[in-house]
Design an enzyme around this catalytic site. Structure first.
Site, PDB file in Angstrom:
ATOM      1  N   GLU A  93      -5.193  -4.616  10.649  1.00  0.00           N
ATOM      2  CA  GLU A  93      -4.154  -3.599  10.809  1.00  0.00           C
ATOM      3  C   GLU A  93      -4.393  -2.826  12.097  1.00  0.00           C
ATOM      4  O   GLU A  93      -5.161  -1.848  12.105  1.00  0.00           O
ATOM      5  CB  GLU A  93      -4.201  -2.616   9.630  1.00  0.00           C
ATOM      6  CG  GLU A  93      -3.990  -3.250   8.276  1.00  0.00           C
ATOM      7  CD  GLU A  93      -3.413  -2.253   7.281  1.00  0.00           C
ATOM      8  OE1 GLU A  93      -2.378  -2.580   6.697  1.00  0.00           O
ATOM      9  OE2 GLU A  93      -3.967  -1.146   7.130  1.00  0.00           O
ATOM     10  N   ASN A 152       0.881  -1.174   0.000  1.00  0.00           N
ATOM     11  CA  ASN A 152       0.000   0.000   0.000  1.00  0.00           C
ATOM     12  C   ASN A 152       0.911   1.213   0.000  1.00  0.00           C
ATOM     13  O   ASN A 152       1.519   1.543   1.016  1.00  0.00           O
ATOM     14  CB  ASN A 152      -0.890  -0.024   1.254  1.00  0.00           C
ATOM     15  CG  ASN A 152      -1.702   1.257   1.397  1.00  0.00           C
ATOM     16  OD1 ASN A 152      -1.757   2.075   0.471  1.00  0.00           O
ATOM     17  ND2 ASN A 152      -2.323   1.443   2.548  1.00  0.00           N
ATOM     18  N   SER A 195       3.691  -1.998  10.232  1.00  0.00           N
ATOM     19  CA  SER A 195       5.151  -2.065  10.419  1.00  0.00           C
ATOM     20  C   SER A 195       5.752  -3.413  10.050  1.00  0.00           C
ATOM     21  O   SER A 195       6.742  -3.843  10.649  1.00  0.00           O
ATOM     22  CB  SER A 195       5.532  -1.681  11.861  1.00  0.00           C
ATOM     23  OG  SER A 195       5.148  -0.347  12.126  1.00  0.00           O
ATOM     24  N   GLU A 207      -6.528   5.051   8.013  1.00  0.00           N
ATOM     25  CA  GLU A 207      -6.260   6.463   7.712  1.00  0.00           C
ATOM     26  C   GLU A 207      -7.486   7.114   7.085  1.00  0.00           C
ATOM     27  O   GLU A 207      -7.775   8.285   7.301  1.00  0.00           O
ATOM     28  CB  GLU A 207      -5.030   6.571   6.798  1.00  0.00           C
ATOM     29  CG  GLU A 207      -3.744   6.294   7.590  1.00  0.00           C
ATOM     30  CD  GLU A 207      -2.620   5.678   6.797  1.00  0.00           C
ATOM     31  OE1 GLU A 207      -2.641   5.726   5.556  1.00  0.00           O
ATOM     32  OE2 GLU A 207      -1.700   5.119   7.441  1.00  0.00           O
ATOM     33  N   HIS A 258      -9.414   1.612   5.072  1.00  0.00           N
ATOM     34  CA  HIS A 258      -8.119   1.768   5.751  1.00  0.00           C
ATOM     35  C   HIS A 258      -8.286   2.724   6.939  1.00  0.00           C
ATOM     36  O   HIS A 258      -9.045   3.683   6.859  1.00  0.00           O
ATOM     37  CB  HIS A 258      -7.068   2.304   4.775  1.00  0.00           C
ATOM     38  CG  HIS A 258      -5.680   2.204   5.327  1.00  0.00           C
ATOM     39  ND1 HIS A 258      -5.192   3.115   6.239  1.00  0.00           N
ATOM     40  CD2 HIS A 258      -4.701   1.282   5.139  1.00  0.00           C
ATOM     41  CE1 HIS A 258      -3.960   2.754   6.572  1.00  0.00           C
ATOM     42  NE2 HIS A 258      -3.640   1.649   5.918  1.00  0.00           N
ATOM     43  N   LYS A 264       0.143   4.263  -0.239  1.00  0.00           N
ATOM     44  CA  LYS A 264      -0.462   5.471   0.351  1.00  0.00           C
ATOM     45  C   LYS A 264      -0.208   6.662  -0.583  1.00  0.00           C
ATOM     46  O   LYS A 264      -0.230   6.478  -1.799  1.00  0.00           O
ATOM     47  CB  LYS A 264       0.068   5.686   1.777  1.00  0.00           C
ATOM     48  CG  LYS A 264      -0.082   4.411   2.617  1.00  0.00           C
ATOM     49  CD  LYS A 264       0.170   4.603   4.077  1.00  0.00           C
ATOM     50  CE  LYS A 264      -0.029   3.261   4.791  1.00  0.00           C
ATOM     51  NZ  LYS A 264       0.128   3.362   6.236  1.00  0.00           N
ATOM     52  N   GLY A 280       2.856   2.435  10.700  1.00  0.00           N
ATOM     53  CA  GLY A 280       3.828   3.513  10.522  1.00  0.00           C
ATOM     54  C   GLY A 280       4.583   3.871  11.785  1.00  0.00           C
ATOM     55  O   GLY A 280       5.244   4.905  11.851  1.00  0.00           O
TER      56      GLY A 280
HETATM   57  P1  13P Z   1       3.238   0.485   7.540  1.00  0.00           P
HETATM   58  O1  13P Z   1       3.737  -0.809   6.950  1.00  0.00           O
HETATM   59  O2  13P Z   1       3.962   1.684   7.042  1.00  0.00           O
HETATM   60  O3  13P Z   1       3.156   0.405   9.038  1.00  0.00           O
HETATM   61  O4  13P Z   1       1.727   0.667   7.020  1.00  0.00           O
HETATM   62  C1  13P Z   1       0.844  -0.377   7.123  1.00  0.00           C
HETATM   63  C2  13P Z   1      -0.412  -0.022   6.411  1.00  0.00           C
HETATM   64  O5  13P Z   1      -1.126   0.876   6.791  1.00  0.00           O
HETATM   65  C3  13P Z   1      -0.735  -0.781   5.197  1.00  0.00           C
HETATM   66  O6  13P Z   1      -2.012  -0.510   4.743  1.00  0.00           O
END
Ligand code: 13P
Length: 255
Positions: free
Chosen positions: A168, A10, A214, A98, A96, A12, A174
């Site tokens: 997640e 992903n 992560s 976010e 997601h 982002k 992150g």
């Molecule tokens: P990270 O791997 O940067 O922690 O992000 C995970 C994520 O949100 C994947 O959708």
């Protein structure tokens, strides 16, 4: 049924069209054609069409990171399911954290999007996961239950064949702090139990359930070696072609 391991990136809000296609070309040269691992790249909308043109064959699945549930209309700034499909996607990330936290998505809107994706023969990757506060309050299962209920409302057994769940935990995204394998397995087993109870007996074992938060080459093996963890939805480490290739190699080893 033997579920296939899946490594999904992903990106982002990262990578221009040029950066995305450079990654696509480079990555395609590195991965083994005969690897049985599922590989998915979820790129920004602006890069999707160009990446699909760049990649030869269908070895790498392409996904969007969001979409609207309506067919078309006066929704400035939104993208319709048919647009995602015609850009070359077969997957779409929905719900997601976010999007839930920063852009007001709710369990209800995620449900509408899942339904629209399936109607357009797009495979939704439905994200669920608790915040740190919710975990501290002992609410993990309540939160996952509500999110699954919202996302999968009215979904039947046949439709579920095309749905992937990504667990997640928000506190692991992150942050560099991944869930322990035990925490991830516990949540994945809850998801499988939920699917069994609420959709159909066999679905709990048939559904692909990914872990996200992560995940990187250094911790992937400890997570992916567990039978209940089918793969990863990877943010930061998916931006680097070497790290992402290494994750595919680790998943291949375990397949
Ligand atoms: P990270 O791997 O940067 O922690 O992000 C995970 C994520 O949100 C994947 O959708």
């Amino acid at each position: 049924m033997q579920r296939q391991k899946v490594i999904a990136g992903n990106w982002k809000m990262h990578k221009t069209v040029e950066e995305s296609t450079a990654f696509g070309k480079n990555f395609q040269n590195k991965i083994l054609e005969n690897s049985t691992v599922g590989i998915i790249l979820c790129a920004p909308f602006t890069s999707l069409f160009q990446i699909r043109e760049t990649l030869t064959g269908n070895r790498i699945g392409l996904g969007a990171q969001n979409m609207h549930w309506e067919e078309e209309g006066a929704f400035t700034g939104e993208i319709a399911p048919a647009m995602v499909k015609s850009a070359g996607c077969s997957y779409v990330i929905l719900g997601h954290s976010e999007r839930r936290q920063l852009f007001g998505e709710t369990n209800e809107t995620v449900g509408k999007k899942v339904e629209a994706a399936l109607r357009h023969e797009l495979k939704p990757i439905v994200c669920i996961g608790e915040t740190l506060e919710e975990r501290k309050d002992g609410k993990v299962e309540t939160v996952l239950d509500e999110q699954m209920r919202g996302a999968l409302d009215g979904i039947d057994t046949a439709q579920m064949q095309n749905v992937t769940i990504a667990y997640e935990p928000v506190w692991a995204i992150g942050t560099g702090v991944n869930a322990t394998p035990e925490q991830a397995v516990e949540a994945h087993q809850f998801v499988r139990g939920w699917l069994k109870e609420n959709i159909q007996d066999g679905i709990g074992q048939e559904t692909t359930v990914l872990y996200g938060g992560s995940m990187k080459p250094a911790n992937a093996e400890s997570l992916l070696r567990n039978a209940d963890i089918d793969g990863g939805l990877i943010g930061g480490a998916s931006l680097d072609v070497d790290k992402f290739t290494e994750l595919v190699a680790i998943a291949t080893e375990l397949s």
